[in-house]
Structures are given as C-alpha cells and as structure tokens.
Design an enzyme around this catalytic site. Structure first.
Site, PDB file in Angstrom:
ATOM      1  N   GLU A  95       0.830  -1.211   0.000  1.00 23.66           N
ATOM      2  CA  GLU A  95       0.000   0.000   0.000  1.00 23.66           C
ATOM      3  C   GLU A  95       0.867   1.265   0.000  1.00 23.66           C
ATOM      4  O   GLU A  95       0.525   2.270  -0.613  1.00 23.66           O
ATOM      5  CB  GLU A  95      -0.924  -0.005   1.229  1.00 23.66           C
ATOM      6  CG  GLU A  95      -1.958   1.089   1.220  1.00 23.66           C
ATOM      7  CD  GLU A  95      -2.863   1.084   2.437  1.00 23.66           C
ATOM      8  OE1 GLU A  95      -3.728   1.958   2.499  1.00 23.66           O
ATOM      9  OE2 GLU A  95      -2.696   0.219   3.334  1.00 23.66           O
ATOM     10  N   TYR A 105       0.411  31.584   4.294  1.00 21.31           N
ATOM     11  CA  TYR A 105      -0.094  30.250   3.948  1.00 21.31           C
ATOM     12  C   TYR A 105       0.835  29.514   2.986  1.00 21.31           C
ATOM     13  O   TYR A 105       0.884  28.289   2.995  1.00 21.31           O
ATOM     14  CB  TYR A 105      -1.530  30.296   3.426  1.00 21.31           C
ATOM     15  CG  TYR A 105      -1.778  31.162   2.223  1.00 21.31           C
ATOM     16  CD1 TYR A 105      -1.542  30.705   0.937  1.00 21.31           C
ATOM     17  CD2 TYR A 105      -2.304  32.438   2.377  1.00 21.31           C
ATOM     18  CE1 TYR A 105      -1.799  31.494  -0.165  1.00 21.31           C
ATOM     19  CE2 TYR A 105      -2.572  33.239   1.281  1.00 21.31           C
ATOM     20  CZ  TYR A 105      -2.312  32.768   0.016  1.00 21.31           C
ATOM     21  OH  TYR A 105      -2.577  33.551  -1.069  1.00 21.31           O
ATOM     22  N   ILE A 140      -3.008   7.654   9.098  1.00 19.30           N
ATOM     23  CA  ILE A 140      -3.366   9.043   8.850  1.00 19.30           C
ATOM     24  C   ILE A 140      -3.243   9.861  10.141  1.00 19.30           C
ATOM     25  O   ILE A 140      -2.944  11.046  10.093  1.00 19.30           O
ATOM     26  CB  ILE A 140      -4.770   9.190   8.224  1.00 19.30           C
ATOM     27  CG1 ILE A 140      -5.879   8.620   9.109  1.00 19.30           C
ATOM     28  CG2 ILE A 140      -4.809   8.555   6.842  1.00 19.30           C
ATOM     29  CD1 ILE A 140      -7.298   8.880   8.573  1.00 19.30           C
ATOM     30  N   GLU A 141      -3.430   9.218  11.274  1.00 22.27           N
ATOM     31  CA  GLU A 141      -3.313   9.926  12.556  1.00 22.27           C
ATOM     32  C   GLU A 141      -1.890  10.458  12.759  1.00 22.27           C
ATOM     33  O   GLU A 141      -1.698  11.598  13.206  1.00 22.27           O
ATOM     34  CB  GLU A 141      -3.690   8.988  13.717  1.00 22.27           C
ATOM     35  CG  GLU A 141      -5.147   8.576  13.734  1.00 22.27           C
ATOM     36  CD  GLU A 141      -5.476   7.347  12.891  1.00 22.27           C
ATOM     37  OE1 GLU A 141      -6.601   6.829  13.034  1.00 22.27           O
ATOM     38  OE2 GLU A 141      -4.634   6.893  12.076  1.00 22.27           O
ATOM     39  N   LYS A 172      -7.580  10.851   3.503  1.00 17.39           N
ATOM     40  CA  LYS A 172      -7.015   9.879   2.558  1.00 17.39           C
ATOM     41  C   LYS A 172      -8.109   9.670   1.518  1.00 17.39           C
ATOM     42  O   LYS A 172      -9.164   9.100   1.813  1.00 17.39           O
ATOM     43  CB  LYS A 172      -6.662   8.583   3.289  1.00 17.39           C
ATOM     44  CG  LYS A 172      -5.965   7.563   2.439  1.00 17.39           C
ATOM     45  CD  LYS A 172      -5.528   6.374   3.287  1.00 17.39           C
ATOM     46  CE  LYS A 172      -4.750   5.370   2.480  1.00 17.39           C
ATOM     47  NZ  LYS A 172      -4.256   4.263   3.323  1.00 17.39           N
TER      48      LYS A 172
END
Length: 125
Positions: A24, A57, A76-77, A107
């Site tokens: 993955e 930004y 993702i955390e 994601k």
C-alpha cells in the site's frame, strides 16, 4: 466582545507514502489537508497589508511538504500529527502563540470497498 479571525487552507493536496502494508505504501497516495488557524485577536496584517504581520499560507504549505516528503506513514493519525507539530511550532515562533490550529487530513482513496468519500482524521489544538 473580542474579535477573532480565521485563515483557512482548503483541499491542499500532496502525494505521500501511506498505508499499513508495504504494498500500500509502495506507490504514493493523494491526501487532502484542510487547515484552519484561528487568531484570538485582530491580526496586524488586516490594517497593515504587510505579509510580515500575517502567517503566510505559502510558508505553511511548504513546511508540510518538507515534513512529509521523504517519510513513510502507516496511519493518517500520525501523518496529521506531524503536520500539526510543524505548523504549531511555526505559529509559535512567528508570535501567534494564542492561535488555535485544526488540521483535517483525508485519505482520498483508501483501499477498501464501499468507501467513496475518503477517510479523514482531525487534530485540534
């Protein structure tokens, strides 16, 4: 009543190595960041029209790019936490210590059937 103002960056997309399995993570996957920075008082930049009085930004997005560029993530955390840390540090060093920061990472195409809108994690502080 105290004034506040918010800088939002919507749908900032990066390609990252993310996933539980090596397979993955092999190909980078597109993720989207939603970043919201709330300043507890009026920014000087509102009246000065000077970038040195604002939180840039472009700088924020470059910091995140540098942070995640070479790294591989399982979760993702963890990716969201890394982005949060780098922006929080930059805000503090730029004198915006009392600002609050929220980052939502999505994601966009998790390898799971029946998930069509992505999977998101939000870190607030």
């Amino acid at each position: 009543m105290d004034n506040s103002c918010t800088l939002s960056i919507s749908d900032f997309r990066l390609w990252v190595h993310l996933g539980i399995t090596d397979q993955e993570k092999f190909h980078p996957q597109c993720v989207s960041f939603k970043i919201s920075i709330t300043f507890s008082k009026d920014l000087k930049a509102i009246s000065s029209d000077n970038l040195k009085d604002a939180f840039c930004y472009a700088t924020a997005t470059e910091l995140i790019k540098k942070c995640v560029h070479e790294k591989r993530y399982n979760l993702i955390e963890h990716l969201t936490g890394d982005a949060y840390k780098v922006l929080r540090t930059s805000l503090d060093e730029s004198g915006f210590v009392s600002s609050s920061l929220s980052i939502t990472l999505t994601k966009l195409s998790p390898p799971m059937p029946d998930i069509h809108g992505g999977v998101s994690f939000t870190y607030n502080g």
